[in-house]
Design a protein around this motif. Sequence first.
Motif, mmCIF file in Angstrom:
data_model
loop_
_atom_site.group_PDB
_atom_site.id
_atom_site.type_symbol
_atom_site.label_atom_id
_atom_site.label_comp_id
_atom_site.label_asym_id
_atom_site.label_seq_id
_atom_site.Cartn_x
_atom_site.Cartn_y
_atom_site.Cartn_z
ATOM 1 N N CYS A 158 34.005 -23.029 -49.015
ATOM 2 C CA CYS A 158 33.381 -23.250 -47.717
ATOM 3 C C CYS A 158 33.873 -24.568 -47.152
ATOM 4 C CB CYS A 158 31.856 -23.204 -47.832
ATOM 5 S SG CYS A 158 31.193 -24.493 -48.896
ATOM 6 N N ALA A 159 33.299 -24.971 -46.031
ATOM 7 C CA ALA A 159 33.822 -26.153 -45.316
ATOM 8 C C ALA A 159 33.769 -27.432 -46.148
ATOM 9 C CB ALA A 159 33.080 -26.345 -44.003
ATOM 10 N N VAL A 160 32.912 -27.491 -47.164
ATOM 11 C CA VAL A 160 32.901 -28.711 -47.985
ATOM 12 C C VAL A 160 34.219 -28.850 -48.749
ATOM 13 C CG1 VAL A 160 30.392 -28.627 -48.293
ATOM 14 C CG2 VAL A 160 31.875 -27.787 -50.116
ATOM 15 N N ASN A 161 34.931 -27.761 -48.965
ATOM 16 C CA ASN A 161 36.221 -27.808 -49.643
ATOM 17 C C ASN A 161 37.366 -28.095 -48.676
ATOM 18 O OD1 ASN A 161 34.681 -25.096 -51.039
ATOM 19 N ND2 ASN A 161 35.204 -26.844 -52.342
ATOM 20 N N LEU A 162 37.152 -27.804 -47.425
ATOM 21 C CA LEU A 162 38.175 -28.021 -46.397
ATOM 22 C C LEU A 162 37.457 -28.098 -45.059
ATOM 23 C CD1 LEU A 162 41.208 -28.145 -45.566
ATOM 24 C CD2 LEU A 162 41.054 -25.684 -45.201
ATOM 25 N N MET A 163 37.353 -29.318 -44.558
ATOM 26 C CA MET A 163 36.520 -29.567 -43.391
ATOM 27 C C MET A 163 37.255 -29.401 -42.070
ATOM 28 S SD MET A 163 34.769 -33.178 -42.645
ATOM 29 C CE MET A 163 33.034 -33.355 -42.431
ATOM 30 N N ARG A 164 38.572 -29.436 -42.105
ATOM 31 C CA ARG A 164 39.322 -29.549 -40.846
ATOM 32 C C ARG A 164 39.044 -28.424 -39.844
ATOM 33 N NH1 ARG A 164 44.229 -29.514 -40.395
ATOM 34 N NH2 ARG A 164 44.508 -31.229 -38.954
ATOM 35 N N VAL A 192 36.990 -15.621 -41.062
ATOM 36 C CA VAL A 192 36.987 -15.930 -42.494
ATOM 37 C C VAL A 192 35.996 -17.067 -42.717
ATOM 38 C CG1 VAL A 192 38.394 -16.592 -44.478
ATOM 39 C CG2 VAL A 192 39.407 -15.245 -42.624
ATOM 40 N N THR A 193 34.913 -16.790 -43.427
ATOM 41 C CA THR A 193 33.806 -17.748 -43.480
ATOM 42 C C THR A 193 33.530 -18.246 -44.888
ATOM 43 O OG1 THR A 193 31.967 -16.255 -44.003
ATOM 44 C CG2 THR A 193 32.718 -16.291 -41.713
ATOM 45 N N GLY A 194 32.793 -19.374 -44.925
ATOM 46 C CA GLY A 194 32.200 -19.855 -46.163
ATOM 47 C C GLY A 194 30.704 -19.623 -46.107
ATOM 48 N N SER A 195 29.986 -20.197 -47.067
ATOM 49 C CA SER A 195 28.575 -19.864 -47.245
ATOM 50 C C SER A 195 27.615 -20.941 -46.738
ATOM 51 C CB SER A 195 28.299 -19.631 -48.727
ATOM 52 O OG SER A 195 28.709 -20.768 -49.463
ATOM 53 N N LEU A 196 28.124 -21.969 -46.053
ATOM 54 C CA LEU A 196 27.205 -23.005 -45.554
ATOM 55 C C LEU A 196 26.270 -22.424 -44.499
ATOM 56 C CD1 LEU A 196 29.373 -26.225 -45.017
ATOM 57 C CD2 LEU A 196 28.061 -25.518 -47.019
ATOM 58 N N CYS A 197 25.095 -23.016 -44.396
ATOM 59 C CA CYS A 197 24.151 -22.628 -43.348
ATOM 60 C C CYS A 197 24.517 -23.370 -42.068
ATOM 61 C CB CYS A 197 22.725 -22.943 -43.782
ATOM 62 S SG CYS A 197 22.339 -22.201 -45.361
ATOM 63 N N GLU A 198 25.717 -23.144 -41.620
ATOM 64 C CA GLU A 198 26.296 -23.786 -40.439
ATOM 65 C C GLU A 198 27.261 -22.779 -39.863
ATOM 66 O OE1 GLU A 198 26.465 -26.415 -38.630
ATOM 67 O OE2 GLU A 198 25.379 -27.978 -39.721
ATOM 68 N N ASN A 199 27.101 -22.448 -38.607
ATOM 69 C CA ASN A 199 27.964 -21.398 -38.062
ATOM 70 C C ASN A 199 29.403 -21.849 -37.836
ATOM 71 O OD1 ASN A 199 28.236 -18.658 -37.316
ATOM 72 N ND2 ASN A 199 28.321 -19.278 -35.172
ATOM 73 N N ASN A 200 29.650 -23.165 -37.954
ATOM 74 C CA ASN A 200 31.054 -23.589 -37.838
ATOM 75 C C ASN A 200 31.786 -23.499 -39.178
ATOM 76 O OD1 ASN A 200 30.197 -25.795 -39.267
ATOM 77 N ND2 ASN A 200 30.700 -27.321 -37.717
ATOM 78 N N ASP A 201 31.119 -22.973 -40.185
ATOM 79 C CA ASP A 201 31.765 -22.829 -41.495
ATOM 80 C C ASP A 201 32.672 -21.609 -41.487
ATOM 81 O OD1 ASP A 201 32.530 -23.040 -44.088
ATOM 82 O OD2 ASP A 201 30.633 -22.368 -44.943
ATOM 83 N N LYS A 202 33.784 -21.756 -40.758
ATOM 84 C CA LYS A 202 34.752 -20.662 -40.653
ATOM 85 C C LYS A 202 36.138 -21.244 -40.859
ATOM 86 C CE LYS A 202 31.985 -17.869 -37.469
ATOM 87 N NZ LYS A 202 31.911 -17.191 -36.157
ATOM 88 N N PHE A 203 36.870 -20.724 -41.814
ATOM 89 C CA PHE A 203 38.244 -21.170 -42.035
ATOM 90 C C PHE A 203 39.167 -20.617 -40.955
ATOM 91 C CE2 PHE A 203 36.618 -21.377 -46.493
ATOM 92 C CZ PHE A 203 36.727 -22.749 -46.626
ATOM 93 N N ALA A 204 38.758 -19.489 -40.382
ATOM 94 C CA ALA A 204 39.566 -18.905 -39.310
ATOM 95 C C ALA A 204 38.657 -18.047 -38.440
ATOM 96 C CB ALA A 204 40.690 -18.059 -39.888
ATOM 97 N N ILE A 205 38.940 -18.037 -37.156
ATOM 98 C CA ILE A 205 38.207 -17.210 -36.199
ATOM 99 C C ILE A 205 39.208 -16.269 -35.545
ATOM 100 C CG2 ILE A 205 36.856 -17.248 -34.057
ATOM 101 C CD1 ILE A 205 35.872 -20.064 -34.930
ATOM 102 N N ALA A 231 36.298 -26.666 -39.415
ATOM 103 C CA ALA A 231 34.963 -26.854 -38.850
ATOM 104 C C ALA A 231 34.909 -28.103 -37.979
ATOM 105 C CB ALA A 231 33.935 -26.952 -39.973
ATOM 106 N N MET A 232 35.586 -29.168 -38.422
ATOM 107 C CA MET A 232 35.474 -30.445 -37.736
ATOM 108 C C MET A 232 36.333 -30.528 -36.479
ATOM 109 S SD MET A 232 35.900 -34.141 -39.454
ATOM 110 C CE MET A 232 35.413 -35.639 -38.638
ATOM 111 N N TYR A 233 37.568 -30.059 -36.573
ATOM 112 C CA TYR A 233 38.488 -30.203 -35.440
ATOM 113 C C TYR A 233 38.901 -28.860 -34.836
ATOM 114 C CZ TYR A 233 39.651 -34.403 -38.290
ATOM 115 O OH TYR A 233 39.634 -35.536 -39.054
#
Length: 422
Positions: free
Chosen positions: A305-311, A337-350, A313-315
């Motif tokens: 999830c985004a904790v492993n790769l923040m870019r 392509v999503t991770g499991s955070l309770c944050e809807n920006n936790d997506k590696f790809a849209i 979600a962040m940028y």
Amino acid sequence: MSKRPFVTKEQIEKIVKEYPTPFHIYDEKGIRENAEKLRQAFAWNKGFREYFAVKATPNPFLIDILREYGCGCDCSSQTELMLADALNMKGEDIMFSSNDTPREEYAYAAKLGAIINLDDITHIDYLEKIVGKLPETMSCRYNPGGVFQISNSIMDNPGESKYGFTTQQMFEGFRILRKKGVKYFGIHAFLASNTVTNEYYPLLARELFELAVRLHKETGATIRFINLSGGVGIPYRPEEEGNDILAIGEGVRRVYEEILVPAGMGDVAIYTELGRFMLAPYGHLITRVIHEKHTHKEYLGCDACAVNLMRPAMYGAYHHITVLGKEDAPCDHLYDVTGSLCENNDKFAIDRMLPAVEIGDYLAIHDTGAHGFSMGYNYNGKLRSAELLLKEDGSMRLIRRAETPADYFATFDCFDIHSRLV
Ligand SMILES: *Cc1c(COP(=O)(O)O)cnc(C)c1O
């Protein structure tokens, strides 16, 4: 250009028997070839040195590889200095390019004999009060303001950036430092990030070389080095063409011959503080698809999830994704392509086109070798992953174990979680 991962599905299937996903994996061969190329690109400059930006990938095993190619460390915090110190980096092996710097960090950098790169004119007095006598060599970070432009396109916005001295402060700062006994000077600037053009460094060099000549003439300062810092980017998208570091080195050489040499400054060393360019392409985040969800969109749920790769979600950053074992299959399915955070920006790809993915497939998320693991965090109680090194001989080495719940709970002093668990 197609982007191929440096590991195969078969290799990953072997690795996961010992180290479960998710993890970051680095490619030693790629790291070495690239570091060698950088060295060649600037071989024309006698004093050239790359100070690897530790914040990009603070792993001692990777830094040790870069060291074989002459790299020092660019540090910006106490723990980054500690890492360099523990690697037995000494004195000018370390560049300390920090900002908003705490007292104890300056004290530590000075104790190590690191080159101190001041971010602000007020730090001259601040540092002097800490160390007593200023070091013989000092560097100042420059920020010309305005926008940084190549042809007609704006690359970045230094006028909005918190870093560095203004032009006038550079002159004033150098005069003050000279009065205080500083003998040798460096000039540093970082004006644009992740530039994917061979023009950035030569353009930056021109601006800094011209400034150096003026500073030398008007203040009498001896300029020892010019630090072009980081900012040379990589092609995150498959359709982008990567930088040619040999062309970049040659571009800087031409400007050097044009501006510094005629000014009698042909002995100035060129320094760089590359992070992304050194390691980003040589890392993948490997994750397994554990869920598929069909609602208003098609979702792939990963074990990273985004904790492993923040870019992303962040940028909103693009990171290419390859489904391992399906490298040549047509990309005819549309996914988030999503991770499991309770944050809807936790997506590696849209809205990413990929081959048809099944649960259990492994995804290689590309270009995570810099500003990947290091930007990790613990939101939702998620733990940091392991880091692995794929060695040149094809063997694999664990270079950082995964965090465990014990690591996560270790900072509670008066709350022993383990004695409370039934
Ligand atoms: C982040 C940073 C770098 C490295 O930047 P890259 O984009 O990774 O090349 C270098 N120097 C300083 C001072 C930085 O803050």
